[in-house]
Design a protein around this motif. Structure first.
Motif, PDB file in Angstrom:
ATOM      1  N   ALA A 252       0.760  -1.271   0.021  1.00 33.00           N
ATOM      2  CA  ALA A 252       0.001   0.094  -0.270  1.00 33.00           C
ATOM      3  C   ALA A 252       0.809   1.293   0.098  1.00 33.00           C
ATOM      4  N   THR A 253       2.202   1.134   0.731  1.00 37.85           N
ATOM      5  CA  THR A 253       2.783   2.169   0.723  1.00 37.85           C
ATOM      6  C   THR A 253       3.600   2.709  -0.731  1.00 37.85           C
ATOM      7  N   ALA A 254       3.769   1.560  -1.388  1.00 39.14           N
ATOM      8  CA  ALA A 254       4.401   1.362  -2.497  1.00 39.14           C
ATOM      9  C   ALA A 254       3.370   2.073  -3.637  1.00 39.14           C
ATOM     10  N   ALA A 255       2.069   1.747  -3.502  1.00 42.62           N
ATOM     11  CA  ALA A 255       1.106   2.088  -4.414  1.00 42.62           C
ATOM     12  C   ALA A 255       0.903   3.489  -4.270  1.00 42.62           C
ATOM     13  N   THR A 256       1.120   4.418  -3.284  1.00 43.40           N
ATOM     14  CA  THR A 256       1.081   5.550  -3.235  1.00 43.40           C
ATOM     15  C   THR A 256       2.001   6.298  -4.462  1.00 43.40           C
ATOM     16  N   ARG A 257       2.943   5.544  -4.851  1.00 40.52           N
ATOM     17  CA  ARG A 257       3.841   5.828  -5.683  1.00 40.52           C
ATOM     18  C   ARG A 257       3.571   5.454  -7.251  1.00 40.52           C
ATOM     19  N   ILE A 258       2.344   4.798  -7.279  1.00 38.28           N
ATOM     20  CA  ILE A 258       1.943   4.069  -8.542  1.00 38.28           C
ATOM     21  C   ILE A 258       1.351   5.171  -9.458  1.00 38.28           C
ATOM     22  N   THR A 259       1.550   5.456 -10.555  1.00 40.13           N
ATOM     23  CA  THR A 259       0.999   6.374 -11.541  1.00 40.13           C
ATOM     24  C   THR A 259       0.215   5.833 -12.769  1.00 40.13           C
ATOM     25  N   VAL A 260       0.605   4.521 -13.192  1.00 42.64           N
ATOM     26  CA  VAL A 260       0.227   4.106 -14.286  1.00 42.64           C
ATOM     27  C   VAL A 260      -1.227   3.245 -14.081  1.00 42.64           C
ATOM     28  N   PRO A 261      -2.181   3.272 -14.962  1.00 46.49           N
ATOM     29  CA  PRO A 261      -3.422   3.019 -14.841  1.00 46.49           C
ATOM     30  C   PRO A 261      -3.290   1.575 -14.394  1.00 46.49           C
ATOM     31  N   THR A 262      -4.060   1.413 -13.186  1.00 45.34           N
ATOM     32  CA  THR A 262      -4.185   0.003 -12.662  1.00 45.34           C
ATOM     33  C   THR A 262      -5.561  -0.426 -12.123  1.00 45.34           C
ATOM     34  N   HIS A 263      -5.707  -1.838 -12.552  1.00 44.75           N
ATOM     35  CA  HIS A 263      -7.065  -2.330 -12.102  1.00 44.75           C
ATOM     36  C   HIS A 263      -6.846  -3.202 -11.185  1.00 44.75           C
ATOM     37  N   VAL A 264      -7.616  -3.099 -10.008  1.00 43.77           N
ATOM     38  CA  VAL A 264      -7.528  -3.641  -8.743  1.00 43.77           C
ATOM     39  C   VAL A 264      -8.750  -4.472  -8.563  1.00 43.77           C
ATOM     40  N   ALA A 265      -8.848  -5.739  -8.262  1.00 42.98           N
ATOM     41  CA  ALA A 265      -9.742  -6.716  -7.874  1.00 42.98           C
ATOM     42  C   ALA A 265      -9.674  -7.283  -6.062  1.00 42.98           C
ATOM     43  N   PRO A 266      -9.989  -6.534  -5.451  1.00 46.50           N
ATOM     44  CA  PRO A 266      -9.762  -6.976  -3.970  1.00 46.50           C
ATOM     45  C   PRO A 266     -11.302  -7.589  -3.632  1.00 46.50           C
ATOM     46  N   ALA A 267     -11.297  -8.526  -2.639  1.00 51.89           N
ATOM     47  CA  ALA A 267     -12.292  -9.383  -2.073  1.00 51.89           C
ATOM     48  C   ALA A 267     -12.889  -8.729  -0.810  1.00 51.89           C
ATOM     49  N   LEU A 268     -14.131  -8.630  -0.629  1.00 54.55           N
ATOM     50  CA  LEU A 268     -14.954  -8.441   0.415  1.00 54.55           C
ATOM     51  C   LEU A 268     -14.587  -9.436   1.713  1.00 54.55           C
ATOM     52  N   LEU A 269     -14.436 -10.815   1.330  1.00 52.33           N
ATOM     53  CA  LEU A 269     -14.169 -11.837   2.204  1.00 52.33           C
ATOM     54  C   LEU A 269     -13.099 -12.511   1.745  1.00 52.33           C
ATOM     55  N   ASP A 270     -11.907 -12.867   2.648  1.00 54.55           N
ATOM     56  CA  ASP A 270     -10.779 -13.510   2.256  1.00 54.55           C
ATOM     57  C   ASP A 270     -10.068 -14.142   3.385  1.00 54.55           C
ATOM     58  N   PRO A 271     -10.112 -15.285   3.531  1.00 61.81           N
ATOM     59  CA  PRO A 271      -9.250 -15.999   4.592  1.00 61.81           C
ATOM     60  C   PRO A 271      -7.928 -15.807   4.743  1.00 61.81           C
ATOM     61  N   ALA A 272      -7.289 -15.765   3.531  1.00 63.20           N
ATOM     62  CA  ALA A 272      -5.946 -16.068   3.374  1.00 63.20           C
ATOM     63  C   ALA A 272      -5.198 -14.375   3.155  1.00 63.20           C
ATOM     64  N   VAL A 273      -5.780 -13.731   2.510  1.00 62.45           N
ATOM     65  CA  VAL A 273      -5.069 -12.356   2.477  1.00 62.45           C
ATOM     66  C   VAL A 273      -6.390 -11.287   3.151  1.00 62.45           C
ATOM     67  N   PRO A 274      -6.009 -10.595   4.211  1.00 62.02           N
ATOM     68  CA  PRO A 274      -7.100  -9.872   4.829  1.00 62.02           C
ATOM     69  C   PRO A 274      -7.585  -8.671   3.923  1.00 62.02           C
ATOM     70  N   PRO A 275      -8.760  -8.800   3.699  1.00 61.27           N
ATOM     71  CA  PRO A 275      -9.488  -7.551   3.001  1.00 61.27           C
ATOM     72  C   PRO A 275      -8.979  -6.192   3.190  1.00 61.27           C
ATOM     73  N   PRO A 276      -8.734  -5.870   4.216  1.00 61.79           N
ATOM     74  CA  PRO A 276      -8.479  -4.352   4.509  1.00 61.79           C
ATOM     75  C   PRO A 276      -7.195  -4.095   3.889  1.00 61.79           C
ATOM     76  N   GLY A 277      -6.141  -5.187   3.926  1.00 60.19           N
ATOM     77  CA  GLY A 277      -4.721  -4.823   3.240  1.00 60.19           C
ATOM     78  C   GLY A 277      -4.953  -4.911   1.776  1.00 60.19           C
ATOM     79  N   GLN A 278      -5.693  -5.483   1.108  1.00 58.88           N
ATOM     80  CA  GLN A 278      -5.968  -5.679  -0.452  1.00 58.88           C
ATOM     81  C   GLN A 278      -6.725  -4.172  -0.492  1.00 58.88           C
ATOM     82  N   PHE A 279      -7.497  -3.750  -0.037  1.00 57.55           N
ATOM     83  CA  PHE A 279      -8.337  -2.481  -0.404  1.00 57.55           C
ATOM     84  C   PHE A 279      -7.392  -1.258  -0.049  1.00 57.55           C
ATOM     85  N   ALA A 280      -6.478  -1.487   0.951  1.00 58.35           N
ATOM     86  CA  ALA A 280      -5.466  -0.369   1.069  1.00 58.35           C
ATOM     87  C   ALA A 280      -4.571  -0.197  -0.174  1.00 58.35           C
TER      88      ALA A 280
END
Length: 327
Positions: A252-280
């Protein structure tokens, strides 16, 4: 009666977040020398003579028909990284893509995931997958995610990020036409590593990150999960000083430096990767972005209609998203 998610996993895989609260999850502040650290790592990777070599060739049929070659190239530290090179069966290359994988590694490429006319390299990042096993590097996700974690200089995620940059160099050397439009696609582990790689490499024109990992480590360290983050969470409990290392590898910190067009598909429920981190990761992006919210990630059986819709959306995005404006 079917068990609830809490009964299945032993915790709530939404961690109590709804969509509105997920869209408000921030990125942690960067260490003062964050940019300098990563620019130095990028320069080191670009100086590597990657010496790509192709091996056995096969041809796939049907949707996404492609020529498939085994490929290997050299990355930082002199490691040979293995994977596959796929080329359009009709020989017409309109763009390129570096495609990475989750922490389960990759056993084979899947050219149908990409837009027609894409030449792609599918690396198995160091220590992982069918083609990049190395002595001294654990292949199990729970151990791999901790390898070298005592120092920002030795942490394996730095090497994996370099593998992405060197994969791009290898692809462009093997298929110069891929430079017309170089893109990135990564899922889970590969989504997080992609977020770390993208800010510093202006060869990439667009990206697609699916259920990206490693977003907002300070928050992730408080959330149980079934993925590699659980190993890190438990390690941190015994070694709290590791938080200062993880600060350099926060997607997420690195993403503040990303300027190219980016498609993100995070999940509302995810046991393996906590959703708050995905959305961050999504929330932190500073360039053009497109959000496609998934019902669930890392859950079997998956929804085939949702998967097909996501695949179509990402293919369209990787073709039509506007490249970054000069300057």
């Amino acid at each position: 009666m079917a068990p609830t998610p809490e009964q299945t996993f032993g915790f709530d895989p939404t961690h109590g977040y709804d969509l509105d609260s997920l869209l408000a999850v921030p990125a942690p502040a960067a260490p003062a020398d964050f940019d300098g650290f990563w620019r130095g790592r990028y320069e080191q990777a670009r100086a590597v003579r990657v010496a790509p070599a192709t091996g056995a060739r096969t041809v796939t049929a049907g949707a996404g028909a492609a020529e498939v070659y085994e490929v290997a190239y050299t990355s930082v530290g002199g490691l040979r990284v293995g994977g596959w090179l796929t080329l359009p069966a009709d020989g017409e290359v309109r763009q390129g893509c570096v495609v990475t994988h989750g922490y389960g590694g990759r056993q084979a490429p899947d050219p149908a995931l990409l837009p027609p006319g894409t030449a792609a390299v599918w690396p198995c990042l160091r220590g992982l997958g069918a083609r990049s096993l190395h002595p001294g590097l654990p292949s199990d996700a729970a151990a791999h995610v901790l390898h070298g974690i005592g120092s920002r200089a030795s942490y394996v995620h730095g090497g994996c990020t370099a593998d992405v940059w060197c994969a791009a160099t290898a692809l462009l050397e093997l298929v110069p036409a891929a430079a017309r439009r170089l893109t990135y696609a990564g899922t889970s582990f590969g989504g997080g590593i992609g977020a770390l790689a993208l800010p510093w490499d202006d060869r990439f024109a667009a990206a697609a990150l699916t259920v990206p990992s490693f977003g907002n480590h300070p928050l992730r360290l408080t959330l149980p999960c079934t993925g590699s983050g659980e190993s890190v969470r438990r390690y941190h409990a015994a070694h709290p000083e590791v938080a200062s290392v993880l600060a350099y590898f926060d997607a997420a910190t690195a993403a503040t430096r990303i300027t190219v067009p980016t498609h993100v598909a995070p999940a509302l429920l995810d046991p393996a990767v906590p959703p708050p981190g995905q959305f961050a990761v999504h929330n932190a992006l500073r360039g053009p972005k497109e959000l496609r919210v998934l019902t669930a990630g890392h859950v079997e059986p998956s929804d085939p209609e949702e998967e097909a819709a996501l695949r179509d959306a990402q293919r369209d995005f990787l073709v039509t998203a506007c490249p970054r404006e000069p300057g």
